[in-house]
Design a protein around this motif. Structure first.
Motif, PDB file in Angstrom:
ATOM      1  N   GLN A  58      -8.520  33.047  71.748  1.00 62.12           N
ATOM      2  CA  GLN A  58      -8.078  32.664  70.400  1.00 62.12           C
ATOM      3  C   GLN A  58      -7.943  31.147  70.316  1.00 62.12           C
ATOM      4  OE1 GLN A  58      -6.596  34.755  67.626  1.00 62.12           O
ATOM      5  NE2 GLN A  58      -6.536  32.804  66.553  1.00 62.12           N
ATOM      6  N   ASN A 102      -0.112  36.269  69.087  1.00 64.24           N
ATOM      7  CA  ASN A 102      -1.215  35.514  68.520  1.00 64.24           C
ATOM      8  C   ASN A 102      -0.808  34.044  68.411  1.00 64.24           C
ATOM      9  OD1 ASN A 102      -3.070  34.312  66.802  1.00 64.24           O
ATOM     10  ND2 ASN A 102      -3.310  36.141  65.547  1.00 64.24           N
ATOM     11  N   ARG A 147      -3.225  27.730  78.105  1.00 61.68           N
ATOM     12  CA  ARG A 147      -4.241  27.320  77.126  1.00 61.68           C
ATOM     13  C   ARG A 147      -4.944  26.056  77.582  1.00 61.68           C
ATOM     14  NH1 ARG A 147      -0.252  24.474  72.680  1.00 61.68           N
ATOM     15  NH2 ARG A 147       1.508  24.924  73.993  1.00 61.68           N
ATOM     16  N   TYR A 169      -6.727  29.480  73.780  1.00 59.61           N
ATOM     17  CA  TYR A 169      -5.828  30.338  74.552  1.00 59.61           C
ATOM     18  C   TYR A 169      -6.639  31.245  75.480  1.00 59.61           C
ATOM     19  CZ  TYR A 169      -1.758  28.709  72.131  1.00 59.61           C
ATOM     20  OH  TYR A 169      -0.732  27.910  71.682  1.00 59.61           O
ATOM     21  N   ASP A 172      -6.901  34.290  75.851  1.00 59.69           N
ATOM     22  CA  ASP A 172      -7.576  35.446  75.270  1.00 59.69           C
ATOM     23  C   ASP A 172      -8.712  35.045  74.333  1.00 59.69           C
ATOM     24  OD1 ASP A 172      -6.146  34.366  73.247  1.00 59.69           O
ATOM     25  OD2 ASP A 172      -5.135  36.206  72.622  1.00 59.69           O
ATOM     26  N   THR A 175     -15.410  30.371  63.470  1.00 61.48           N
ATOM     27  CA  THR A 175     -16.099  31.360  64.295  1.00 61.48           C
ATOM     28  C   THR A 175     -17.553  30.958  64.572  1.00 61.48           C
ATOM     29  OG1 THR A 175     -16.810  32.628  62.389  1.00 61.48           O
ATOM     30  CG2 THR A 175     -14.720  33.252  63.379  1.00 61.48           C
TER      31      THR A 175
END
Lengths: 163, 671
Positions: B603, B180, B573, B599, B601, A59
């Protein structure tokens, strides 16, 4: 003396003094390597990403933390100082395990105590069983030692065959 | 229409499960066989009904009915068909339904057996399985309904609900959010069903145990009936754990397979109780002891199954406050508390009836060593549970969080795991009932001799780490003991029956599957231990930013960074793919291609490039998160010695398990 001369003189003096005494200021400017950063980051957990060590967390927040570690290393701060900085600012949860102080010791003492308690209970159980066995043996007529030996030998022989 | 049909079926199944439990209990107390029979049929009917609900949901998933909230959350148009089907267990609501479906399948199957000898168990087996099923179905019906659909409120906000809220209109999103990406991996597709199969199968032995307690039968009949269920449960649970490890190793990109994460621990806890249960039930069958212990263990296993589901499904792990906000958390908590109180109250009531028939006074007999192993397993279980729950309690008391990371678990459990390995070596050499230091010593010295060479060989190879020396010596000990045991069995058969080596070995397995299959599982365990010791003690890593043509060295390998490509993939992706050539002693071995997928979104997913041999793995990660420059790409390289043995051990383990659990032919059963 002219102003440019002053500047040149200052720079020369500065260079000479720095070259003569490699001061910490210069040493600190070398960028710490990723491995040096990770060695500390590995011991930390950020408050946002559950259960992910800082050295492998993808992150943005964790990236910034690693940069902060790099910066602090560059400033010459020690590993302990850096870790203490994170604990002071974000709480003990950033550490990979509870700090060993005060009431937290129960987190370190209870596991071995639990195992020892289990062993103790097991030992006491065996002791009771043995007592019972002894009592039972005392009540029954004791077999002659020769007979017992013969029996044990035969049993072992049979067990050997069985296996 | 199908949405309401599916939901209606769910409600019906829930009512049926309630009826089954009530009818079975009434039938037992009123001695009304017709009611018990009725409850049995109700239980059998739940399976086809829930199957219909599952089929409806799968149809909705496959056909892209994004107006259904669950379908919207876990699928999208770009996902391949198999992922749309497996999305059934890709999210909370679906996996709860999946849980109920498996349970109804097992509970129905168990009611189909011949009950002549055990008629009295039937009502209570139905009560326990039906109550558990009703509980899980109630979660689906009232809290996590997989058939909830989207409604648009007048304010423009979208909500998921079964029935139309006042003033709202139906919403039809054109595409779903999709699963996910981390879960789009073969390991993750098989891992949850395996784990759930393991979890759910343990409900059956528990149901029989409760039936035995209620009806006051103190013999080992319940264990004999459910032995195969327990083995199958244990097989699936173990498979689920191993697949989870493999998934973590392949997908999470941190060079490891087990992080002592509470979610992982939630699956490990039932395993840590189920394993000693599997062993101590053998002793109850052979010697009639440990009845109380076995009851306690199966109750604990069941509770851990429910708690494991609870921990991963209620949100309690991220924060105790999330637990309070989640709808299903308090329900789970109440169910667990109630089950625990009732089960243990029953056990205490029957405590005296379950006293052992014989006295256990030989410290080195096999049953005594099994008991010691059970204490060690329970201690490991306690440590894991302590590590999972302490942060929660700490947060409640101090309002602050605390982390229990790998170092804490490893320090606390490593000595105990070593002790378990030692016991795995010693116990097979001890005899039932009768064993003392002399007889055991006589059996041990032969396998102990070659074992003594292991640390010497390791020291000669330059290994000085005391944990490694101890660990590998124990591995050697268990292997030699097992070989010795096989050798003894084979020699015995060859002599007695004039068989060849292969005939003797084959028949050894056929005649005593549980024992020799069990030994194979021991071998699997220590082979896995080789992998674990290797990666835990000798893993090395380095991270550097490389320009094309740069080289990096680790663990005797040289990696040269060759190229980097960035391109969009068909499913949307963005793939960043690097290529590195691997050399050893100047010889080219392989090209590795670590990837970083982003991806739509947002992720990310990090797929390592792995070069795997029996000696070690070279594991390269493209650490894209470190903002790569055009000229410099950051790589993290791990050298994981021996880790492959972890996976090889798992394969042996599966073989051993299947061998052990395989139903015997009728002829053998009679013999």
């Amino acid at each position: 003396m002219s102003k440019p001369f002053h500047i040149v003189l200052f720079l020369v003096l500065l260079f000479v003094s720095l070259a003569a005494h490699p001061s910490p200021v210069l040493a600190q400017q070398a960028t710490p390597s990723d491995d040096e950063v990770n060695a500390i980051a590995r011991q930390l957990f950020c408050p946002v990403c559950e259960n992910t060590p800082l050295d492998v967390c993808p992150t943005e927040a964790c990236r910034q933390w690693r940069e902060l570690i790099r910066q602090m290393l560059a400033e010459g701060r020690s590993e302990e100082e850096i870790i203490r900085y994170f604990v002071d600012n974000y709480g003990a949860r950033v550490l990979a395990e509870p700090p060993r102080q005060g009431v937290n010791w129960i987190f370190y003492l209870v596991p071995p105590l639990a195992f020892l308690t289990g062993l103790f209970l097991l030992g006491r159980g065996f002791y009771d069983w043995r007592q019972k066995a002894r009592q039972a043996a005392a009540q029954a007529s004791p077999p002659s030692p020769a007979a017992a030996d013969e029996y044990a030998a035969r049993l072992e022989e049979e067990l050997r065959k069985r296996r | 229409m199908l949405i309401y049909f599916g939901f209606g079926i769910l409600v019906l199944s829930f009512l049926l499960a309630l009826f089954a439990s009530g009818a079975a209990a009434y039938g037992y107390f009123a001695r009304a066989a017709a009611w018990v029979e009725s409850s049995r049929r109700a239980m059998q009917l739940t399976f086809p009904l829930i199957t219909l609900a599952v089929v409806s949901l799968v149809y909705l998933l496959v056909t892209g009915h994004y107006e259904v909230k669950y379908v919207y959350t876990v699928t999208s148009d770009s996902m391949p068909l198999y992922l749309k089907i497996t999305a059934l267990w890709g999210g909370q609501a679906g996996s709860l339904l999946f849980w109920s479906w498996l349970l109804s399948a097992f509970a129905s199957a168990v009611t189909l057996r011949r009950w002549e000898r055990d008629r009295e168990f039937l009502p209570w087996v139905v009560v326990v399985t039906a109550v558990t099923l009703a509980f899980f179905l109630s979660l689906s019906v009232f809290f996590e309904n997989p058939f909830d659909r989207w409604w648009l409120l007048p304010g423009g906000e979208a909500v998921g609900a079964m029935f139309q809220p006042a003033g709202s209109g139906a919403a039809f999103p054109p595409d779903g959010r999709g699963l996910n990406p981390l879960l789009r991996h073969p390991g993750m597709i098989i891992h949850p069903p395996m784990l759930y199969l393991g979890f759910v199968s343990f409900v059956i032995p528990y149901a029989f145990a409760m039936a035995a307690l209620v009806t006051g039968r103190s013999d080992d009949r319940w264990i004999r009936i459910t032995r195969r269920w327990t083995l199958v449960a244990w097989l699936f649970l173990s498979l689920g754990l191993v697949l989870g490890m493999r998934w973590a190793y392949d997908v999470l990109g941190w060079g490891g397979y087990w992080g002592w994460d509470p979610v992982e621990n939630a699956a490990l806890m039932p395993w840590l109780i189920g394993t000693p249960f599997l062993h101590t039930t053998i002793i109850q069958e052979k010697r009639g002891v440990f009845k109380q212990l076995n009851m306690a263990l199966i109750i604990l296993t069941y509770l851990m199954v429910i708690i494991g589901t609870f921990l991963t499904r209620s949100g309690v792990l991220s924060s105790v406050h999330a637990f309070a906000q989640s709808a299903i958390g308090p329900m789970f908590f109440a169910f667990i508390a109630l089950t625990a109180i009732l089960s243990f109250a029953l056990l205490i009531r029957r405590w005296n009836d379950l006293k052992g028939e014989i006295i256990l006074d030989r410290l080195l007999s096999r049953e005594a060593l099994f008991l010691l192993a059970a204490v060690v397993f329970l201690s490991v279980f306690f440590i894991v549970a302590y590590g999972v729950f302490s942060p929660l309690v700490y947060e409640i008391v101090t309002n602050q969080k605390i982390t229990f990371g790998p170092p804490w678990y490893e320090r606390a459990t490593a000595p105990l795991l070593g002790l378990l390995m030692l016991l795995m070596g010693v116990a097979p050499l001890s005899a039932w009932g009768y064993s003392n230091a002399r007889t055991l010593g006589r059996a041990i010295w032969k396998p102990a001799l070659p074992t003594a060479l292991v640390p010497l060989a390791l020291a000669w190879l330059g290994i000085r780490n005391p944990i490694a020396l101890t660990g590998f010596t124990l591995v050697g000990f268990v292997l030699f003991v097992t070989l010795y045991e096989y050798g003894r069995g084979v020699r015995g058969r060859m002599k007695a029956n004039r068989e060849t080596v292969f005939q003797a070995l084959g028949r050894l397995f056929v005649r005593n599957r549980r024992r020799y299959g069990g030994y194979l599982i021991h071998v699997a365990m220590v082979v896995m231990a080789v992998g674990i010791l290797g990666i835990e003690l000798f893993q090395s890593e380095t991270q550097r930013s490389l320009a094309i043509g740069d080289e990096i060295e680790l663990g005797g390998y040289t990696l040269r960074y060759d190229s980097l490509a960035r391109f969009p993939y068909t499913d949307g992706r963005l793939v960043t793919r690097a290529e590195l050539s691997v050399y050893q002693d100047g010889r080219f071995l392989v090209t590795l291609a670590p990837r970083y997928d982003l991806y739509p979104d947002g992720q990310p997913m990090t797929i390592p490039g792995i070069y795997s041999t029996l000696a070690d793995d070279l594991y390269v990660v493209l650490v894209n998160w470190e903002n790569p420059l055009a000229s410099q790409t950051p790589f993290k390289v791990y050298h994981n010695p021996l880790v492959n043995w972890l996976w090889i051990g798992s394969l042996i383990f599966i073989g051993g398990m299947i061998l052990t659990a395989w139903p015997p032919k009728e002829r053998e059963r009679e013999g």
